[in-house]
Design a protein around this motif. Sequence first.
Motif, mmCIF file in Angstrom:
data_model
loop_
_atom_site.group_PDB
_atom_site.id
_atom_site.type_symbol
_atom_site.label_atom_id
_atom_site.label_comp_id
_atom_site.label_asym_id
_atom_site.label_seq_id
_atom_site.Cartn_x
_atom_site.Cartn_y
_atom_site.Cartn_z
ATOM 1 N N GLY A 3 44.783 37.722 51.646
ATOM 2 C CA GLY A 3 44.639 39.163 51.469
ATOM 3 C C GLY A 3 45.893 39.881 51.041
ATOM 4 O O GLY A 3 45.854 41.073 50.798
ATOM 5 N N ARG A 4 47.027 39.200 50.953
ATOM 6 C CA ARG A 4 48.256 39.878 50.532
ATOM 7 C C ARG A 4 48.350 39.899 49.014
ATOM 8 O O ARG A 4 48.168 38.871 48.357
ATOM 9 C CB ARG A 4 49.487 39.164 51.106
ATOM 10 N N ARG A 5 48.628 41.071 48.480
ATOM 11 C CA ARG A 5 48.874 41.211 47.053
ATOM 12 C C ARG A 5 50.275 41.769 46.842
ATOM 13 O O ARG A 5 50.690 42.694 47.542
ATOM 14 C CB ARG A 5 47.860 42.164 46.406
ATOM 15 N N ARG A 189 43.123 49.397 58.213
ATOM 16 C CA ARG A 189 42.228 48.820 57.198
ATOM 17 C C ARG A 189 42.989 48.435 55.930
ATOM 18 O O ARG A 189 42.589 47.533 55.211
ATOM 19 C CB ARG A 189 41.115 49.825 56.863
ATOM 20 N N CYS A 190 44.064 49.139 55.669
ATOM 21 C CA CYS A 190 44.875 48.839 54.482
ATOM 22 C C CYS A 190 46.313 49.251 54.771
ATOM 23 O O CYS A 190 46.565 50.380 55.203
ATOM 24 C CB CYS A 190 44.339 49.590 53.260
ATOM 25 N N VAL A 191 47.247 48.342 54.562
ATOM 26 C CA VAL A 191 48.673 48.624 54.706
ATOM 27 C C VAL A 191 49.327 48.454 53.341
ATOM 28 O O VAL A 191 49.155 47.429 52.685
ATOM 29 C CB VAL A 191 49.343 47.690 55.726
ATOM 30 N N PRO A 223 48.049 42.514 58.632
ATOM 31 C CA PRO A 223 46.843 43.164 59.153
ATOM 32 C C PRO A 223 45.792 42.165 59.629
ATOM 33 O O PRO A 223 45.500 41.182 58.944
ATOM 34 C CB PRO A 223 46.353 43.981 57.955
ATOM 35 N N THR A 224 45.247 42.430 60.817
ATOM 36 C CA THR A 224 44.303 41.504 61.434
ATOM 37 C C THR A 224 43.040 41.344 60.598
ATOM 38 O O THR A 224 42.545 40.231 60.400
ATOM 39 C CB THR A 224 43.931 42.006 62.834
ATOM 40 N N HIS A 225 42.521 42.457 60.132
ATOM 41 C CA HIS A 225 41.285 42.426 59.338
ATOM 42 C C HIS A 225 41.421 43.197 58.029
ATOM 43 O O HIS A 225 40.466 43.244 57.254
ATOM 44 C CB HIS A 225 40.122 43.014 60.144
ATOM 45 N N GLY A 226 42.559 43.813 57.795
ATOM 46 C CA GLY A 226 42.714 44.688 56.643
ATOM 47 C C GLY A 226 43.471 44.054 55.493
ATOM 48 O O GLY A 226 43.852 42.882 55.531
ATOM 49 N N GLU A 227 43.686 44.860 54.488
ATOM 50 C CA GLU A 227 44.420 44.428 53.291
ATOM 51 C C GLU A 227 45.914 44.679 53.473
ATOM 52 O O GLU A 227 46.320 45.591 54.190
ATOM 53 C CB GLU A 227 43.970 45.229 52.076
ATOM 54 N N LEU A 228 46.709 43.917 52.759
ATOM 55 C CA LEU A 228 48.154 44.131 52.704
ATOM 56 C C LEU A 228 48.591 44.127 51.247
ATOM 57 O O LEU A 228 48.404 43.137 50.539
ATOM 58 C CB LEU A 228 48.889 43.028 53.471
ATOM 59 N N LEU A 229 49.145 45.242 50.811
ATOM 60 C CA LEU A 229 49.647 45.352 49.450
ATOM 61 C C LEU A 229 51.133 45.666 49.476
ATOM 62 O O LEU A 229 51.587 46.525 50.243
ATOM 63 C CB LEU A 229 48.934 46.477 48.681
ATOM 64 N N TRP A 230 51.871 44.952 48.656
ATOM 65 C CA TRP A 230 53.273 45.267 48.416
ATOM 66 C C TRP A 230 53.381 45.821 46.999
ATOM 67 O O TRP A 230 53.116 45.093 46.035
ATOM 68 C CB TRP A 230 54.133 44.021 48.559
ATOM 69 N N LEU A 231 53.751 47.072 46.866
ATOM 70 C CA LEU A 231 53.986 47.683 45.558
ATOM 71 C C LEU A 231 55.494 47.775 45.365
ATOM 72 O O LEU A 231 56.180 48.482 46.100
ATOM 73 C CB LEU A 231 53.343 49.068 45.471
#
Length: 253
Positions: A3-5, A189-191, A223-231
Amino acid sequence: MSGRRVVSFPSSVELGPVLAHLVACRAAKAISSHGRFSLGLSGGSLVSMLSKELPALPQLDCSKWVVGFCDERLVSFDDPESTYGLYKNQLFSKVNIPDSGVLAINPSLPVEECAEDYTRKLKETFPQEDIPMFDMLLLGMGPDGHTCSLFPGHPLLEETEKIVAPISDSPKPPPQRVTMTLPVVNSARCVVFVSTGGSKATVLKQVLEGGEGPVLPAALVVPTHGELLWLIDDPAAASLTLQVERPGPGAKL
């Protein structure tokens, strides 16, 4: 890590509008799903980026937003170190977030009581959840790998009971702060991390790819159930060997 982008842009100039569009899209999705959008804000360069880009979006409606702060310095709201004060002057005055939708600390309280008061506000805002589940948290990362006011080697990294914790010995001034703890951050839900500039390249590599020494706080955000984005931008990405996304002009996430 599923889930990590990791998404890189030529510079923060191209990153800013994409971030604003992402926030607006997630807001619309959350409001459609459960009637409101809960957003956690961080300070630093995010303040100027969001204050420029969010009001520029056409027909942005923030009337069903609830905004909290991932951490806050224990200073008066008119102090230039106040994250709330900066957002109030630069962003909240330009958009229609209701005053009742802004969850701010009470800076007149001692730090322990301030953390307890902010905890109460979060629990009242998220009455159905033992741990508040924000729709989106926007995080930055310091040059030492800290995020929120969670610093390398600090006992607060081990906190599992409190959702908001006081800190009186911040290695970065001002020393007194309150911060969301990792259980809250990892329940979102989203970090979205935003990290730009060549000065972040070395620590970003350690956070995203690992290395010698203890795991840095920013790397503990999973995140346990959420998304992780690194911009990030290309200067910050300069040392990375992992595969990163590089969207073209006008791309949306």
